[in-house]
Design an enzyme around this catalytic site. Structure first.
Site, PDB file in Angstrom:
ATOM      1  N   LYS A 188       0.844  -1.201   0.000  1.00 27.46           N
ATOM      2  CA  LYS A 188       0.000   0.000   0.000  1.00 27.46           C
ATOM      3  C   LYS A 188       0.886   1.261   0.000  1.00 27.46           C
ATOM      4  O   LYS A 188       2.104   1.161  -0.054  1.00 27.46           O
ATOM      5  CB  LYS A 188      -0.958  -0.029   1.200  1.00 27.46           C
ATOM      6  CG  LYS A 188      -1.748  -1.342   1.333  1.00 27.46           C
ATOM      7  CD  LYS A 188      -2.923  -1.440   0.361  1.00 27.46           C
ATOM      8  CE  LYS A 188      -3.453  -2.848   0.180  1.00 27.46           C
ATOM      9  NZ  LYS A 188      -4.208  -3.433   1.266  1.00 27.46           N
TER      10      LYS A 188
HETATM   11  C1  LIG Z   1      -5.222  -4.483   1.714  1.00 29.50           C
HETATM   12  C2  LIG Z   1      -6.689  -4.316   1.787  1.00 29.50           C
HETATM   13  C3  LIG Z   1      -7.427  -4.609   2.943  1.00 29.50           C
HETATM   14  C4  LIG Z   1      -6.834  -5.312   4.136  1.00 29.50           C
HETATM   15  O1  LIG Z   1      -5.727  -4.719   4.670  1.00 29.50           O
HETATM   16  P1  LIG Z   1      -4.657  -5.611   5.489  1.00 29.50           P
HETATM   17  O2  LIG Z   1      -3.823  -4.557   6.139  1.00 29.50           O
HETATM   18  O3  LIG Z   1      -3.920  -6.416   4.493  1.00 29.50           O
HETATM   19  O4  LIG Z   1      -5.420  -6.422   6.463  1.00 29.50           O
HETATM   20  C5  LIG Z   1      -8.776  -4.321   2.961  1.00 29.50           C
HETATM   21  N1  LIG Z   1      -9.388  -3.799   1.894  1.00 29.50           N
HETATM   22  C6  LIG Z   1      -8.727  -3.529   0.758  1.00 29.50           C
HETATM   23  C7  LIG Z   1      -9.463  -2.926  -0.388  1.00 29.50           C
HETATM   24  C8  LIG Z   1      -7.358  -3.797   0.655  1.00 29.50           C
HETATM   25  O5  LIG Z   1      -6.708  -3.561  -0.487  1.00 29.50           O
END
Ligand SMILES: *Cc1c(COP(=O)(O)O)cnc(C)c1O
Length: 382
Positions: A188
């Site tokens: 991210k």
């Molecule tokens: C990455 C992601 C999540 C979950 O995040 P984590 O930190 O990996 O638990 C939830 N929703 C979306 C759209 C994501 O891309």
């Protein structure tokens, strides 16, 4: 190999973590409120509650929104599994909404259709979770009156949209949603290893989520300086000081990260301009959105191209170009099919058929993007 995404960790990030290792607190220490304040500054929301990841952020928000067994929540099918799974953690039902076939984003008419389907099934819909896919924002201004009319809590999944803005307000400001959730997973926009957050403008909800993220323990000084009360079931969803220190260090560079991602997106758009029509640039979203690009996902008509996506992906991989598909529509996963049967969501399926995420991360050089595009041109013989 050029991966589809990767973190950018520099010496100052390493030093920030090392400082915590030399300090008194490894987990809940001073970096927690510091990172929470920084997230308030970034989003403009009044409160930020950090937690162990973006999935637990969704769970905390749903608990604070009062979602439980017997309730239902609307989730666009074009998202990561976690958005829907968190609803199931609460014992509630998921009503999948369709999305636009070009953008992959849920629009007001998709929400209306999902509400109508929920009504037919006599489901008690209490929340909707719009997802700002790839960093482009859902038109929250169009959804808000509908959510109000149906008395729905809005929980915006901003995992892709750290630093995005829409309608003149940062994503997750709380102007349009009751809660917004974030993820700081390494792919991210900023990396904490693992980490997440919920923003809200509601002080009571923020206080409740702080208690739930740490076993449901509420200080009870009236019973003694050591005492705590557990009024409600909690979890260990804490983020550590180590992770918050890394996230804080990364957050200082977010403008540079977003800028570099935007430059690569612009470069891709330019280099792809002369590709044949089966290949289209990513569709833009609602008016008034300034995306912080998390993914670069062009639309490719593989049928017209005369090549399967699997072949395309494998041939790119042979030449060192990593790609990923975001996402397989969640309503087609066996777990959800077993629960809810076959649901027709043609927009999500059409988006899925044509999407492929190409490498996009701040450490990419212009030559890397040029190599990706040249490799694609070679593979499709353009
Ligand atoms: C990455 C992601 C999540 C979950 O995040 P984590 O930190 O990996 O638990 C939830 N929703 C979306 C759209 C994501 O891309």
């Amino acid at each position: 190999m050029i991966p589809y995404g990767r973190q950018c960790i520099e010496e100052d990030d390493i030093e920030a973590v090392a400082q915590v290792l030399r300090s008194d607190f490894l987990t809940t220490g001073p970096k927690i409120p510091e990172f929470e304040a920084a997230l308030c500054a970034l989003t403009g929301a009044r409160h930020a509650v950090v937690c162990s990841n973006g999935t637990t952020a969704l769970h905390l928000a749903l608990i604070a929104a009062g979602i439980g067994p017997g309730d239902a929540a609307i989730v666009p099918s074009m998202t990561f599994l976690a958005t829907a799974n968190a609803v199931r953690y609460c014992g509630a039902d998921v009503v999948f909404a369709d999305v636009d076939a070009d953008t992959g984003l849920m629009e007001a008419h998709h929400l209306e259709r999902a509400l109508a389907r929920a009504k037919d099934l006599s489901l008690n819909v209490k929340a909707v979770l719009p997802v700002h896919l790839t960093g482009r924002c859902v038109d929250m201004r169009a959804l808000k009156p509908l959510a109000e009319r149906h008395n729905l809590k809005m929980i915006a999944d901003c995992a892709h949209a750290v630093g995005s803005a829409h309608h003149g307000t940062p994503a997750g400001s709380g102007l349009y949603e009751d809660f917004a959730t974030f993820s700081f997973h390494p792919v991210k926009t900023i990396a904490a290893g693992e980490g997440g957050a919920v923003t809200t403008n509601n002080a009571e909800h923020a206080a409740q989520m702080r208690i739930i993220r740490s076993h449901g323990m509420a200080p009870a000084p009236q019973n003694g300086p050591w005492a705590y009360d557990m009024q409600e079931l909690g979890y260990n969803y804490r983020m550590t000081d180590l992770q918050c220190a890394l996230a804080l260090s990364q957050l200082k560079k977010i403008d540079r990260f977003i800028q570099r991602r935007a430059e690569i997106v612009a470069l891709y758009d330019r280099l792809f301009a002369d590709l044949p029509s089966p290949f289209q640039r990513p569709a833009l979203c609602c008016t008034d959105c300034v995306p912080a690009w998390h993914l670069y996902a062009p639309r490719i008509d593989f049928t017209a191209l005369g090549m399967s996506r699997a072949d395309f992906v494998l041939r790119l991989r042979e030449k060192g170009v990593g790609t990923q598909v975001h996402y397989i529509p969640v309503h087609t996963q066996p777990y959800y099919k077993n629960l809810y049967g076959d649901i027709a969501l043609p927009g999500a399926n059409q988006y899925y058929e044509r999407t492929l995420s190409l490498p996009l991360f701040p450490l990419m050089r212009d030559e890397d993007a040029e190599y990706v595009v040249q490799t694609i041109k070679d593979v499709i013989g353009a």
